[in-house]
Scaffold this motif. Structure first.
Motif, mmCIF file in Angstrom:
data_model
loop_
_atom_site.group_PDB
_atom_site.id
_atom_site.type_symbol
_atom_site.label_atom_id
_atom_site.label_comp_id
_atom_site.label_asym_id
_atom_site.label_seq_id
_atom_site.Cartn_x
_atom_site.Cartn_y
_atom_site.Cartn_z
ATOM 1 N N GLU A 52 1.106 -1.218 0.142
ATOM 2 C CA GLU A 52 -0.221 0.337 0.269
ATOM 3 C C GLU A 52 1.135 0.900 -0.773
ATOM 4 O OE1 GLU A 52 -3.057 0.106 2.841
ATOM 5 O OE2 GLU A 52 -4.245 -1.651 1.962
ATOM 6 N N CYS A 53 2.115 1.485 0.198
ATOM 7 C CA CYS A 53 2.900 2.770 1.166
ATOM 8 C C CYS A 53 3.786 1.831 -0.779
ATOM 9 C CB CYS A 53 3.591 2.462 2.124
ATOM 10 S SG CYS A 53 5.187 1.806 2.608
ATOM 11 N N GLY A 54 3.358 1.016 -1.598
ATOM 12 C CA GLY A 54 4.442 1.391 -2.263
ATOM 13 C C GLY A 54 6.604 1.093 -2.607
ATOM 14 N N LYS A 55 6.400 0.114 -1.135
ATOM 15 C CA LYS A 55 7.860 0.078 -0.535
ATOM 16 C C LYS A 55 7.689 -1.487 -1.597
ATOM 17 C CE LYS A 55 8.417 2.924 3.061
ATOM 18 N NZ LYS A 55 9.340 2.522 4.110
ATOM 19 N N ARG A 56 6.916 -2.776 -2.035
ATOM 20 C CA ARG A 56 7.085 -3.413 -2.218
ATOM 21 C C ARG A 56 6.895 -4.117 -3.784
ATOM 22 N NH1 ARG A 56 3.484 -8.121 -2.785
ATOM 23 N NH2 ARG A 56 4.562 -10.382 -1.733
ATOM 24 N N PHE A 57 6.895 -4.797 -4.681
ATOM 25 C CA PHE A 57 6.655 -5.229 -5.616
ATOM 26 C C PHE A 57 5.546 -5.822 -5.404
ATOM 27 C CE2 PHE A 57 11.067 -3.902 -6.753
ATOM 28 C CZ PHE A 57 11.130 -3.369 -7.897
ATOM 29 N N VAL A 58 4.664 -6.073 -6.219
ATOM 30 C CA VAL A 58 2.653 -7.010 -6.376
ATOM 31 C C VAL A 58 3.027 -7.949 -7.579
ATOM 32 C CG1 VAL A 58 0.728 -7.043 -6.501
ATOM 33 C CG2 VAL A 58 1.865 -5.161 -5.178
ATOM 34 N N THR A 59 3.901 -8.813 -7.222
ATOM 35 C CA THR A 59 3.130 -9.948 -8.500
ATOM 36 C C THR A 59 1.927 -10.079 -9.576
ATOM 37 O OG1 THR A 59 2.578 -11.950 -7.221
ATOM 38 C CG2 THR A 59 4.740 -11.190 -7.246
ATOM 39 N N ASP A 60 1.589 -10.695 -10.347
ATOM 40 C CA ASP A 60 0.471 -10.289 -11.515
ATOM 41 C C ASP A 60 -0.671 -11.666 -10.630
ATOM 42 O OD1 ASP A 60 2.191 -12.972 -11.765
ATOM 43 O OD2 ASP A 60 2.120 -12.689 -13.771
ATOM 44 N N ILE A 61 0.401 -12.386 -10.253
ATOM 45 C CA ILE A 61 -0.872 -14.025 -9.606
ATOM 46 C C ILE A 61 -1.469 -12.010 -8.015
ATOM 47 C CG2 ILE A 61 -1.035 -15.711 -7.898
ATOM 48 C CD1 ILE A 61 1.730 -16.332 -9.935
ATOM 49 N N GLU A 62 -1.416 -12.387 -7.430
ATOM 50 C CA GLU A 62 -1.088 -10.746 -6.624
ATOM 51 C C GLU A 62 -2.484 -10.151 -6.970
ATOM 52 O OE1 GLU A 62 2.458 -11.548 -3.100
ATOM 53 O OE2 GLU A 62 2.839 -10.151 -4.636
ATOM 54 N N ILE A 63 -2.140 -9.319 -8.189
ATOM 55 C CA ILE A 63 -2.303 -8.693 -8.225
ATOM 56 C C ILE A 63 -4.181 -9.372 -8.885
ATOM 57 C CG2 ILE A 63 -3.051 -6.983 -10.281
ATOM 58 C CD1 ILE A 63 -0.185 -6.661 -10.434
ATOM 59 N N ILE A 64 -4.453 -9.971 -9.504
ATOM 60 C CA ILE A 64 -5.559 -10.953 -10.133
ATOM 61 C C ILE A 64 -6.271 -11.627 -8.786
ATOM 62 C CG2 ILE A 64 -6.567 -13.358 -10.993
ATOM 63 C CD1 ILE A 64 -4.322 -12.316 -13.283
ATOM 64 N N ALA A 65 -5.481 -11.998 -7.533
ATOM 65 C CA ALA A 65 -6.099 -11.984 -6.154
ATOM 66 C C ALA A 65 -7.608 -11.196 -6.050
ATOM 67 C CB ALA A 65 -5.423 -12.641 -5.711
ATOM 68 N N PHE A 66 -5.858 -9.483 -5.951
ATOM 69 C CA PHE A 66 -6.428 -8.474 -5.685
ATOM 70 C C PHE A 66 -7.693 -8.253 -5.942
ATOM 71 C CE2 PHE A 66 -2.324 -7.413 -3.467
ATOM 72 C CZ PHE A 66 -2.317 -6.777 -2.139
ATOM 73 N N ALA A 67 -7.568 -8.714 -7.099
ATOM 74 C CA ALA A 67 -8.910 -8.310 -7.994
ATOM 75 C C ALA A 67 -10.285 -9.049 -7.762
ATOM 76 C CB ALA A 67 -8.724 -8.231 -9.160
ATOM 77 N N LYS A 68 -9.543 -10.340 -7.538
ATOM 78 C CA LYS A 68 -10.795 -11.055 -7.110
ATOM 79 C C LYS A 68 -12.169 -10.797 -5.612
ATOM 80 C CE LYS A 68 -12.097 -16.085 -6.225
ATOM 81 N NZ LYS A 68 -11.599 -17.419 -6.501
ATOM 82 N N ILE A 69 -10.560 -10.381 -5.092
ATOM 83 C CA ILE A 69 -11.109 -10.154 -3.295
ATOM 84 C C ILE A 69 -11.952 -8.729 -3.731
ATOM 85 C CG2 ILE A 69 -10.696 -9.018 -1.056
ATOM 86 C CD1 ILE A 69 -8.185 -11.364 -1.190
ATOM 87 N N PHE A 70 -11.573 -7.720 -4.179
ATOM 88 C CA PHE A 70 -12.463 -6.503 -3.997
ATOM 89 C C PHE A 70 -13.651 -6.758 -5.236
ATOM 90 C CE2 PHE A 70 -7.906 -4.992 -3.238
ATOM 91 C CZ PHE A 70 -8.318 -4.893 -1.562
ATOM 92 N N ASN A 71 -14.169 -8.020 -6.626
ATOM 93 C CA ASN A 71 -14.504 -7.626 -7.185
ATOM 94 C C ASN A 71 -14.754 -6.485 -8.047
ATOM 95 O OD1 ASN A 71 -16.965 -9.161 -8.314
ATOM 96 N ND2 ASN A 71 -18.655 -7.736 -7.191
#
Length: 80
Positions: A52-71
């Motif tokens: 959230e504060c931009g200090k960590r890279f986000v994987t494509d797998i994580e982005i897909i999971a976040f999208a699923k959680i947030f609908n």
């Protein structure tokens, strides 16, 4: 030279959006990490905080999971 950070020095472009979506559904960073773990993504509260504060890279797998959680779509998460 290869640049892998945003112009303002962040390691991701989706952290601010993840934070906004999380607050919109009124859950904590711990709850978000728990929901990610329930769908098989090994992540903890500290990693959510760093994303959230931009200090960590986000994987494509994580982005897909976040999208699923947030609908939502991953495109929405990646909007600048």
């Amino acid at each position: 030279m290869f640049i892998n950070k945003t112009k303002d020095g962040l390691n991701n472009v989706c952290g601010k959006n993840i934070s906004r979506f999380r607050r919109d559904i009124k859950i904590s960073q711990r709850e978000l990490a728990d929901r990610m773990q329930l769908i098989g993504i090994d992540i903890d509260k500290n990693a959510i905080q760093r994303i959230e504060c931009g200090k960590r890279f986000v994987t494509d797998i994580e982005i897909i999971a976040f999208a699923k959680i947030f609908n939502t779509t991953f495109e929405e998460l990646l909007k600048n």
